[in-house]
Design an enzyme around this catalytic site. Sequence first.
Site, mmCIF file in Angstrom:
data_model
loop_
_atom_site.group_PDB
_atom_site.id
_atom_site.type_symbol
_atom_site.label_atom_id
_atom_site.label_comp_id
_atom_site.label_asym_id
_atom_site.label_seq_id
_atom_site.Cartn_x
_atom_site.Cartn_y
_atom_site.Cartn_z
ATOM 1 N N ARG A 1 -8.222 49.579 21.525
ATOM 2 C CA ARG A 1 -7.743 50.168 22.779
ATOM 3 C C ARG A 1 -8.903 50.641 23.634
ATOM 4 N NH1 ARG A 1 -2.156 53.096 20.666
ATOM 5 N NH2 ARG A 1 -1.464 51.229 19.574
ATOM 6 N N ARG B 1 -8.763 59.978 19.128
ATOM 7 C CA ARG B 1 -8.614 58.907 20.125
ATOM 8 C C ARG B 1 -9.818 57.998 20.025
ATOM 9 N NH1 ARG B 1 -5.239 58.771 24.412
ATOM 10 N NH2 ARG B 1 -4.662 60.947 24.094
ATOM 11 N N GLU C 1 1.021 63.355 18.443
ATOM 12 C CA GLU C 1 1.684 62.114 18.051
ATOM 13 C C GLU C 1 0.939 61.398 16.917
ATOM 14 O OE1 GLU C 1 2.146 59.298 21.261
ATOM 15 O OE2 GLU C 1 2.482 57.647 19.867
ATOM 16 N N SER D 1 5.323 56.339 16.178
ATOM 17 C CA SER D 1 6.170 56.095 17.318
ATOM 18 C C SER D 1 7.059 54.902 16.991
ATOM 19 C CB SER D 1 5.257 55.764 18.495
ATOM 20 O OG SER D 1 6.029 55.384 19.593
ATOM 21 N N ARG E 1 -5.268 59.225 12.833
ATOM 22 C CA ARG E 1 -4.500 60.436 13.129
ATOM 23 C C ARG E 1 -3.861 61.026 11.874
ATOM 24 N NH1 ARG E 1 -2.071 59.968 19.274
ATOM 25 N NH2 ARG E 1 -4.115 59.564 20.199
#
Length: 441
Positions: free
Chosen positions: A275, A290, A362, A365, A403
């Site tokens: 990403r 991140r 988060e 998901s 995460r």
Amino acid sequence: MIDPRILRTAPERLRESQLRRGLPEGTVIELEKLDAEHREALHKYEELRSQQKRLSKDIGKLKGRIKKSGSKERPVLEQESESLLASAGELAEAVKVAEQRADRLGAEVEDAWLTIDNLVDPQAPVGDEDAFRVITEVGTPRDFGAEGFTPLDHLQLGEAIGAIDVERAAKVSGSRFYYLVGDGALLELALLNLAMNLAHKNGLRPVLPPALVKPAAMAGTGFLGQAAENVYHLADDDMYLVGTAEVPLASMHADEILDRSALPLRYVGYSPCFRREAGSHGKDTRGIIRVHQFDKVEMFTFCEPEEAEREHSKLLGWEREFMDRLELPYRVIDVATGDLGASAARKFDIEAWIPTQGRYREVTSTSNCTTFQSRRLAIRYRDEEGRVAPVATLNGTLVAMPRVIVALLENHQTADGRVAIPKALRPFLSDRAYLTPLQQQ
RNA sequence: GGUGAGGUGCCCGAGCGGCCUAAGGGAACGGUCUUGAAAACCGUCGAGGUUCAUAGCCUCCGUGGGUUCAAAUCCCACCCUCACCGCCA
């Protein structure tokens, strides 16, 4: 892509959905106009083309007769053929023009459809990012004050244990990269094993998919819309690095008609995820929350549209089962319409408690994409009446490695700097109960 | 990277540029026959679009261009598969 019939029979539903997402409804109005124009042009073209084909066929027959004809009738037939050819020439020109117009409008309609996101589920809470609804909270965040020490953050812990190295990653790859080393590497493998075992036990088929895909796969899953700026593109080869295994898993059955008896078709994939994190400068700059590259275990289902909602609950259930095994405090939220991905009609996030941030973040998901992706990717099945119809697709994260590692380190830390390993993970970590700082080893 | 072969409907497989725009076989489905099954026979049997229509019509023979009144069939480019050679994780 949404069922185009809805555009013609109930365009207000599209406009309403766009508005709920906080997107302009003008694109829908534009699309309606283009669609009507396109169909009109298509009719014209098809009519002309039909004439042309009939004429061509007549010429063909005539040529056949000329070959077999005697010297007496031949001149007459040849003259007839000449005049037919002349009018055919004119028709050909008209057909060409009509076809080009229809093609152009068709392409414009297609482009316009790309700006329309999936119809939101009426149950999804309406509003921007903050309008989410909390569905449940599980576990209780630890009170470190009462325990008499200040928790370290995941990077401090990870460095002490010798599990995470971001400094050297910065040297080699730049910011937002990391090395998992020693127990860090083993921890990811343990998480992978636990996740795969659970998923396999639940009947999902394990897959190690390609992480580099063609444009069609990326576009089909809906990542070349607003999300495009976050996707890595290899210009020399016109290939994309996937941001999630959802892309190769969804595309796996592109252009196929699935057997109804095979549904639901459930997979669990493990892949690296890339990403660009454009537009998130300055956000989560510390540690590995991140990053540009990480590994993820992702579930993916193809099912009948009527089953999609129930399947969505199932995926969420499996995600929760995994979080429970890790003994982490978390909450489940029903994501607001303004925060849904382009393909999702509804989305549930699991957010783990992060002690040093004092809030939930988060970690997983799960999205119900209804038939949005399958229409674009042409993934269909034969329904009960034997008709071909698009399937529904759903995806859900089982483990996003960094995460989850962050949450594990921070939540399970002890006053002396160790990290307790949840029981479920111990079999994959030599039955150890703790990760220990290098200095204490 | 080099050389050669090839990409046609669920599968196999035919297809002098027209005169059935996809033959034939297999599979599948329905039926006849049979106590039941097999065999045999008859029939159905790709997808997308347009349309009230599962009527008609249009599109699709790896992909994209081109030639032609007309292209699966000719031309150009590209992609992929297979085999062998070279290099390599």
